[in-house]
Design a protein around this motif. Structure first.
Motif, PDB file in Angstrom:
ATOM      1  N   GLY A  50      17.183  16.262  21.906  1.00 26.86           N
ATOM      2  CA  GLY A  50      17.314  16.662  20.501  1.00 26.86           C
ATOM      3  C   GLY A  50      18.758  16.800  20.059  1.00 26.86           C
ATOM      4  N   TYR A  51      19.581  17.460  20.843  1.00 26.12           N
ATOM      5  CA  TYR A  51      20.997  17.597  20.485  1.00 26.12           C
ATOM      6  C   TYR A  51      21.703  16.250  20.480  1.00 26.12           C
ATOM      7  CZ  TYR A  51      21.106  22.682  20.470  1.00 26.12           C
ATOM      8  OH  TYR A  51      20.894  24.004  20.150  1.00 26.12           O
ATOM      9  N   HIS A  52      21.371  15.403  21.446  1.00 29.78           N
ATOM     10  CA  HIS A  52      21.995  14.070  21.484  1.00 29.78           C
ATOM     11  C   HIS A  52      21.602  13.263  20.249  1.00 29.78           C
ATOM     12  CE1 HIS A  52      23.671  10.423  23.198  1.00 29.78           C
ATOM     13  NE2 HIS A  52      22.505   9.814  22.957  1.00 29.78           N
ATOM     14  N   HIS A  53      20.324  13.333  19.895  1.00 29.49           N
ATOM     15  CA  HIS A  53      19.826  12.554  18.759  1.00 29.49           C
ATOM     16  C   HIS A  53      20.297  13.107  17.406  1.00 29.49           C
ATOM     17  CE1 HIS A  53      17.108  10.052  16.413  1.00 29.49           C
ATOM     18  NE2 HIS A  53      16.701  11.150  15.794  1.00 29.49           N
ATOM     19  N   TYR A  54      20.127  14.394  17.201  1.00 29.23           N
ATOM     20  CA  TYR A  54      20.404  14.958  15.881  1.00 29.23           C
ATOM     21  C   TYR A  54      21.873  15.316  15.659  1.00 29.23           C
ATOM     22  CZ  TYR A  54      15.392  15.266  15.121  1.00 29.23           C
ATOM     23  OH  TYR A  54      14.070  14.951  14.963  1.00 29.23           O
ATOM     24  N   ALA A  55      22.564  15.772  16.688  1.00 29.35           N
ATOM     25  CA  ALA A  55      23.964  16.175  16.517  1.00 29.35           C
ATOM     26  C   ALA A  55      24.933  15.063  16.896  1.00 29.35           C
ATOM     27  CB  ALA A  55      24.253  17.426  17.346  1.00 29.35           C
ATOM     28  N   HIS A  56      24.408  13.963  17.452  1.00 30.82           N
ATOM     29  CA  HIS A  56      25.241  12.817  17.837  1.00 30.82           C
ATOM     30  C   HIS A  56      26.374  13.229  18.773  1.00 30.82           C
ATOM     31  CE1 HIS A  56      22.961  10.686  14.815  1.00 30.82           C
ATOM     32  NE2 HIS A  56      23.329  11.581  13.918  1.00 30.82           N
ATOM     33  N   ILE A  57      26.019  14.012  19.792  1.00 31.30           N
ATOM     34  CA  ILE A  57      27.012  14.421  20.784  1.00 31.30           C
ATOM     35  C   ILE A  57      26.659  13.754  22.112  1.00 31.30           C
ATOM     36  CG2 ILE A  57      27.644  16.584  19.665  1.00 31.30           C
ATOM     37  CD1 ILE A  57      25.734  18.080  21.436  1.00 31.30           C
ATOM     38  N   SER A  58      27.597  13.750  23.049  1.00 30.31           N
ATOM     39  CA  SER A  58      27.370  13.085  24.341  1.00 30.31           C
ATOM     40  C   SER A  58      26.237  13.771  25.089  1.00 30.31           C
ATOM     41  CB  SER A  58      28.650  13.116  25.173  1.00 30.31           C
ATOM     42  OG  SER A  58      28.889  14.437  25.653  1.00 30.31           O
ATOM     43  N   TRP A  59      25.709  13.054  26.087  1.00 20.14           N
ATOM     44  CA  TRP A  59      24.622  13.603  26.880  1.00 20.14           C
ATOM     45  C   TRP A  59      25.036  14.891  27.604  1.00 20.14           C
ATOM     46  CZ3 TRP A  59      19.809  12.366  26.108  1.00 20.14           C
ATOM     47  CH2 TRP A  59      19.477  11.112  25.609  1.00 20.14           C
ATOM     48  N   VAL A  60      26.259  14.897  28.095  1.00 19.29           N
ATOM     49  CA  VAL A  60      26.735  16.090  28.816  1.00 19.29           C
ATOM     50  C   VAL A  60      26.860  17.270  27.866  1.00 19.29           C
ATOM     51  CG1 VAL A  60      28.668  17.068  30.108  1.00 19.29           C
ATOM     52  CG2 VAL A  60      27.903  14.739  30.595  1.00 19.29           C
ATOM     53  N   ASP A  61      27.433  17.038  26.682  1.00 13.39           N
ATOM     54  CA  ASP A  61      27.542  18.124  25.696  1.00 13.39           C
ATOM     55  C   ASP A  61      26.163  18.569  25.207  1.00 13.39           C
ATOM     56  OD1 ASP A  61      30.283  18.316  25.829  1.00 13.39           O
ATOM     57  OD2 ASP A  61      30.640  17.003  24.103  1.00 13.39           O
ATOM     58  N   ALA A  62      25.252  17.617  25.063  1.00 16.47           N
ATOM     59  CA  ALA A  62      23.885  17.957  24.636  1.00 16.47           C
ATOM     60  C   ALA A  62      23.201  18.828  25.693  1.00 16.47           C
ATOM     61  CB  ALA A  62      23.084  16.686  24.383  1.00 16.47           C
ATOM     62  N   PHE A  63      23.360  18.456  26.965  1.00 11.35           N
ATOM     63  CA  PHE A  63      22.800  19.253  28.055  1.00 11.35           C
ATOM     64  C   PHE A  63      23.434  20.641  28.091  1.00 11.35           C
ATOM     65  CE2 PHE A  63      23.042  20.658  32.518  1.00 11.35           C
ATOM     66  CZ  PHE A  63      21.689  20.796  32.782  1.00 11.35           C
ATOM     67  N   TYR A  64      24.740  20.692  27.894  1.00 12.20           N
ATOM     68  CA  TYR A  64      25.479  21.959  27.872  1.00 12.20           C
ATOM     69  C   TYR A  64      24.950  22.871  26.763  1.00 12.20           C
ATOM     70  CZ  TYR A  64      29.680  24.950  27.959  1.00 12.20           C
ATOM     71  OH  TYR A  64      30.551  26.003  28.042  1.00 12.20           O
ATOM     72  N   ASN A  65      24.807  22.329  25.567  1.00  8.31           N
ATOM     73  CA  ASN A  65      24.268  23.109  24.453  1.00  8.31           C
ATOM     74  C   ASN A  65      22.852  23.584  24.744  1.00  8.31           C
ATOM     75  OD1 ASN A  65      25.812  23.507  21.871  1.00  8.31           O
ATOM     76  ND2 ASN A  65      26.291  21.366  22.270  1.00  8.31           N
ATOM     77  N   ALA A  66      22.009  22.678  25.245  1.00  9.34           N
ATOM     78  CA  ALA A  66      20.620  23.041  25.529  1.00  9.34           C
ATOM     79  C   ALA A  66      20.548  24.146  26.586  1.00  9.34           C
ATOM     80  CB  ALA A  66      19.836  21.811  25.991  1.00  9.34           C
ATOM     81  N   SER A  67      21.379  24.046  27.606  1.00  6.92           N
ATOM     82  CA  SER A  67      21.386  25.058  28.666  1.00  6.92           C
ATOM     83  C   SER A  67      21.798  26.419  28.120  1.00  6.92           C
ATOM     84  CB  SER A  67      22.353  24.658  29.781  1.00  6.92           C
ATOM     85  OG  SER A  67      21.957  23.463  30.366  1.00  6.92           O
ATOM     86  N   LEU A  68      22.832  26.435  27.312  1.00  4.34           N
ATOM     87  CA  LEU A  68      23.309  27.712  26.788  1.00  4.34           C
ATOM     88  C   LEU A  68      22.327  28.324  25.792  1.00  4.34           C
ATOM     89  CD1 LEU A  68      27.148  27.124  26.466  1.00  4.34           C
ATOM     90  CD2 LEU A  68      25.904  28.392  28.198  1.00  4.34           C
ATOM     91  N   ILE A  69      21.715  27.500  24.975  1.00  4.68           N
ATOM     92  CA  ILE A  69      20.715  28.031  24.041  1.00  4.68           C
ATOM     93  C   ILE A  69      19.497  28.548  24.808  1.00  4.68           C
ATOM     94  CG2 ILE A  69      19.020  27.344  22.286  1.00  4.68           C
ATOM     95  CD1 ILE A  69      21.676  27.787  21.060  1.00  4.68           C
TER      96      ILE A  69
END
Length: 124
Positions: A50-69
């Motif tokens: 979801g973060y990769h698709h909607y926020a257009h961020i890298s996979w690593v940053d998307a995983f980082y955001n998902a983990s922290l949330i």
């Protein structure tokens, strides 16, 4: 004629039943841990995609955001679009429930065994 003991599909033994042997208890705890681990991975997958698709961020940053949330720490990246903000909001709501529910699933067999032991000792 002796009474037949009722069998149920309940995951835990009834208070009138014997305490589960330790080896079987460990297997039960491992099953609950495995279920929790799979659910956390599934939740991380939803957030990462979801973060990769909607926020257009890298996979690593998307995983980082998902983990922290998912663990309640908060987002890292700014959400650039309204769709990204909506996804982040709904994922945060989902994550709060998912993480706390997972903790409950992990501790359920341990709490049940403790209460079962206390109940048996009370009757002795």
């Amino acid at each position: 004629m002796p009474k037949k003991q009722k069998t149920t599909n309940h995951p835990f033994e009834h208070r009138n039943q014997q305490i589960l042997p330790f080896k079987k208890f460990v297997v039960r705890v491992l099953k609950y841990l495995l279920f929790s681990f799979v659910f956390i991975l599934f939740s991380l997958g939803i957030g990462t995609v979801g973060y990769h698709h909607y926020a257009h961020i890298s996979w690593v940053d998307a995983f980082y955001n998902a983990s922290l949330i998912l663990t309640g720490m908060g987002p890292v990246n700014e959400m650039p679009t309204d769709n990204a903000k909506l996804f982040a909001s709904f994922y945060a709501l989902f994550s709060g429930i998912a993480f706390l529910s997972t903790v409950g699933v992990i501790f359920a067999p341990i709490a049940h065994r403790l209460l079962h032991i206390l109940h048996v000792k009370e009757e002795d």
